[in-house]
Design a protein around this motif. Structure first.
Motif, PDB file in Angstrom:
ATOM      1  N   LYS A   2      -8.357  23.425  -4.554  1.00  0.00           N
ATOM      2  CA  LYS A   2      -8.119  23.557  -3.123  1.00  0.00           C
ATOM      3  C   LYS A   2      -7.337  22.355  -2.610  1.00  0.00           C
ATOM      4  O   LYS A   2      -7.526  21.233  -3.072  1.00  0.00           O
ATOM      5  CB  LYS A   2      -9.445  23.688  -2.379  1.00  0.00           C
ATOM      6  N   PHE A   3      -6.458  22.621  -1.661  1.00  0.00           N
ATOM      7  CA  PHE A   3      -5.659  21.552  -1.080  1.00  0.00           C
ATOM      8  C   PHE A   3      -6.421  20.934   0.090  1.00  0.00           C
ATOM      9  O   PHE A   3      -6.756  21.610   1.063  1.00  0.00           O
ATOM     10  CB  PHE A   3      -4.319  22.094  -0.590  1.00  0.00           C
ATOM     11  N   SER A   4      -6.694  19.653  -0.038  1.00  0.00           N
ATOM     12  CA  SER A   4      -7.389  18.936   1.019  1.00  0.00           C
ATOM     13  C   SER A   4      -6.806  17.525   1.109  1.00  0.00           C
ATOM     14  O   SER A   4      -6.786  16.797   0.103  1.00  0.00           O
ATOM     15  CB  SER A   4      -8.888  18.859   0.730  1.00  0.00           C
ATOM     16  N   PRO A   5      -6.310  17.154   2.294  1.00  0.00           N
ATOM     17  CA  PRO A   5      -6.259  17.915   3.548  1.00  0.00           C
ATOM     18  C   PRO A   5      -5.290  19.092   3.456  1.00  0.00           C
ATOM     19  O   PRO A   5      -4.560  19.211   2.469  1.00  0.00           O
ATOM     20  CB  PRO A   5      -5.776  16.862   4.554  1.00  0.00           C
ATOM     21  N   PRO A   6      -5.268  19.961   4.470  1.00  0.00           N
ATOM     22  CA  PRO A   6      -4.383  21.126   4.433  1.00  0.00           C
ATOM     23  C   PRO A   6      -2.917  20.736   4.257  1.00  0.00           C
ATOM     24  O   PRO A   6      -2.485  19.662   4.685  1.00  0.00           O
ATOM     25  CB  PRO A   6      -4.619  21.786   5.800  1.00  0.00           C
ATOM     26  N   LEU A   7      -2.168  21.622   3.612  1.00  0.00           N
ATOM     27  CA  LEU A   7      -0.750  21.372   3.387  1.00  0.00           C
ATOM     28  C   LEU A   7       0.041  21.472   4.691  1.00  0.00           C
ATOM     29  O   LEU A   7      -0.357  22.153   5.633  1.00  0.00           O
ATOM     30  CB  LEU A   7      -0.200  22.371   2.371  1.00  0.00           C
ATOM     31  N   VAL A   8       1.172  20.785   4.693  1.00  0.00           N
ATOM     32  CA  VAL A   8       2.076  20.781   5.844  1.00  0.00           C
ATOM     33  C   VAL A   8       3.173  21.815   5.583  1.00  0.00           C
ATOM     34  O   VAL A   8       3.825  21.793   4.536  1.00  0.00           O
ATOM     35  CB  VAL A   8       2.689  19.386   6.051  1.00  0.00           C
ATOM     36  N   ARG A   9       3.381  22.696   6.534  1.00  0.00           N
ATOM     37  CA  ARG A   9       4.347  23.782   6.373  1.00  0.00           C
ATOM     38  C   ARG A   9       5.724  23.377   6.885  1.00  0.00           C
ATOM     39  O   ARG A   9       5.856  22.645   7.866  1.00  0.00           O
ATOM     40  CB  ARG A   9       3.860  25.019   7.129  1.00  0.00           C
ATOM     41  N   GLY A  10       6.755  23.871   6.191  1.00  0.00           N
ATOM     42  CA  GLY A  10       8.119  23.602   6.627  1.00  0.00           C
ATOM     43  C   GLY A  10       9.084  24.603   6.030  1.00  0.00           C
ATOM     44  O   GLY A  10       8.676  25.603   5.425  1.00  0.00           O
ATOM     45  N   THR A  11      10.370  24.328   6.192  1.00  0.00           N
ATOM     46  CA  THR A  11      11.429  25.184   5.653  1.00  0.00           C
ATOM     47  C   THR A  11      12.345  24.330   4.789  1.00  0.00           C
ATOM     48  O   THR A  11      12.795  23.252   5.214  1.00  0.00           O
ATOM     49  CB  THR A  11      12.246  25.824   6.789  1.00  0.00           C
ATOM     50  N   LEU A  12      12.619  24.808   3.582  1.00  0.00           N
ATOM     51  CA  LEU A  12      13.440  24.031   2.655  1.00  0.00           C
ATOM     52  C   LEU A  12      14.889  23.974   3.122  1.00  0.00           C
ATOM     53  O   LEU A  12      15.506  25.004   3.401  1.00  0.00           O
ATOM     54  CB  LEU A  12      13.373  24.639   1.255  1.00  0.00           C
ATOM     55  N   VAL A  13      15.421  22.765   3.192  1.00  0.00           N
ATOM     56  CA  VAL A  13      16.845  22.570   3.466  1.00  0.00           C
ATOM     57  C   VAL A  13      17.608  22.568   2.149  1.00  0.00           C
ATOM     58  O   VAL A  13      18.537  23.339   1.944  1.00  0.00           O
ATOM     59  CB  VAL A  13      17.086  21.253   4.229  1.00  0.00           C
ATOM     60  N   PRO A  47      17.378  27.473  -0.307  1.00  0.00           N
ATOM     61  CA  PRO A  47      17.350  27.026   1.089  1.00  0.00           C
ATOM     62  C   PRO A  47      16.852  28.143   2.011  1.00  0.00           C
ATOM     63  O   PRO A  47      17.259  29.295   1.878  1.00  0.00           O
ATOM     64  CB  PRO A  47      18.821  26.684   1.375  1.00  0.00           C
ATOM     65  N   GLY A  48      15.944  27.788   2.902  1.00  0.00           N
ATOM     66  CA  GLY A  48      15.349  28.774   3.794  1.00  0.00           C
ATOM     67  C   GLY A  48      13.969  29.228   3.381  1.00  0.00           C
ATOM     68  O   GLY A  48      13.251  29.851   4.180  1.00  0.00           O
ATOM     69  N   TYR A  49      13.566  28.934   2.138  1.00  0.00           N
ATOM     70  CA  TYR A  49      12.203  29.258   1.720  1.00  0.00           C
ATOM     71  C   TYR A  49      11.196  28.502   2.594  1.00  0.00           C
ATOM     72  O   TYR A  49      11.415  27.337   2.964  1.00  0.00           O
ATOM     73  CB  TYR A  49      11.968  28.826   0.274  1.00  0.00           C
ATOM     74  N   THR A  72       8.646  32.800  -1.397  1.00  0.00           N
ATOM     75  CA  THR A  72       9.939  33.451  -1.536  1.00  0.00           C
ATOM     76  C   THR A  72      10.220  34.358  -0.343  1.00  0.00           C
ATOM     77  O   THR A  72       9.334  34.656   0.465  1.00  0.00           O
ATOM     78  CB  THR A  72       9.995  34.288  -2.823  1.00  0.00           C
ATOM     79  N   PHE A  73      11.450  34.834  -0.270  1.00  0.00           N
ATOM     80  CA  PHE A  73      11.824  35.723   0.826  1.00  0.00           C
ATOM     81  C   PHE A  73      11.097  37.063   0.748  1.00  0.00           C
ATOM     82  O   PHE A  73      11.006  37.773   1.751  1.00  0.00           O
ATOM     83  CB  PHE A  73      13.339  35.944   0.836  1.00  0.00           C
ATOM     84  N   ASP A  74      10.580  37.414  -0.459  1.00  0.00           N
ATOM     85  CA  ASP A  74       9.777  38.638  -0.580  1.00  0.00           C
ATOM     86  C   ASP A  74       8.281  38.326  -0.635  1.00  0.00           C
ATOM     87  O   ASP A  74       7.485  39.097  -1.166  1.00  0.00           O
ATOM     88  CB  ASP A  74      10.214  39.486  -1.780  1.00  0.00           C
TER      89      ASP A  74
END
Length: 233
Positions: A2-13, A47-49, A72-74
């Motif tokens: 388990k990831f602790s603390p929670p993961l940080v979400r973003g968008t790949l450049v 990029p965009g994932y 992924t995009f799907d």
């Protein structure tokens, strides 16, 4: 796992220089994260994932963030951090979730057998018998097929031949492909990428090395290695 603390979400450049990735966080800021994956990462770093980063509070680190997951995009999850593969296997051994290793009593990591020239990921003990396992992380995907390796690996070929030599001497050995991609339902040796590695795996299999694969359940909270998959040589 388990990831602790929670993961940080973003968008790949972009991912660049192998070990770096620029990510746009949800607040609009752009950070550079460590990319803990030395492979080609084909299909894993578009990029965009949507990506998920772990955050460190260690002031000595040059980079605060580490890239852990991609989506992924799907809508399939990928485990980017190849260092997690051995942690996932260790957890699976402790919890006895893989039938092939349910007999194991204890294990040690990073062990060199007395008669070998290579260090292997695990030494597995059952009663008075010790066997050895090498682990490889799989993320290269074509439809629902997973492939390894995603780049030429002389080290991987050497490990296969060492496992074969141990097997021929009567020591039980295994090569386990840890699949960190939720779209993959079978594992194939990437002959088109590294024919020498493919031949080394075949040599190992012919010598009696068990060639196995298991896939992770992955979401933004956890990674769990819990499903055996078929391997095609």
């Amino acid at each position: 796992m388990k990831f602790s603390p929670p993961l940080v979400r973003g968008t790949l450049v972009k991912r660049y220089k192998r070990f770096l990735a620029d990510v746009t966080l949800e607040d609009g800021s752009i950070v550079t994260a460590h990319c803990p994956n030395t492979g080609a990462m084909t299909g894993c770093a578009e990029p965009g994932y949507t990506v998920y980063l772990s955050e460190s509070d260690n002031p000595k680190r040059k980079l605060k963030y580490t890239w852990e997951l991609a989506k992924t995009f799907d809508d399939h999850f990928i485990g980017i951090n190849t260092h997690n593969a051995n942690k996932l296997v260790a957890e699976a051994l402790d919890n006895k979730v893989l039938d092939e290793f349910s007999h194991i009593d204890t294990w040690k990591a990073e062990v060199t057998p007395p008669t070998a020239n290579s260090r292997f990921d695990f030494a597995l003990t059952h009663q008075d018998t010790t066997e050895y396992m090498e682990v490889k992380s799989v993320t290269l995907r074509d439809t629902d097929k997973g492939y390894f390796p995603d780049a030429v690996t002389q080290r991987g070929a050497k490990h296969c031949l060492e496992l074969a030599r141990l097997a021929q001497s009567g020591i039980k050995t295994s090569l386990l492909f840890c699949v960190q991609h939720t779209a993959i339902t079978s594992v194939h040796i990437a002959k088109h990428i590294d024919p020498n590695y493919a031949q080394s795996v075949k040599t190992a299999a012919d010598a009696g090395v068990a060639i196995l694969a298991a896939r992770c359940t992955i979401d933004e909270q956890k990674l769990i290695l819990n499903q055996s998959l078929p391997v095609f040589l």
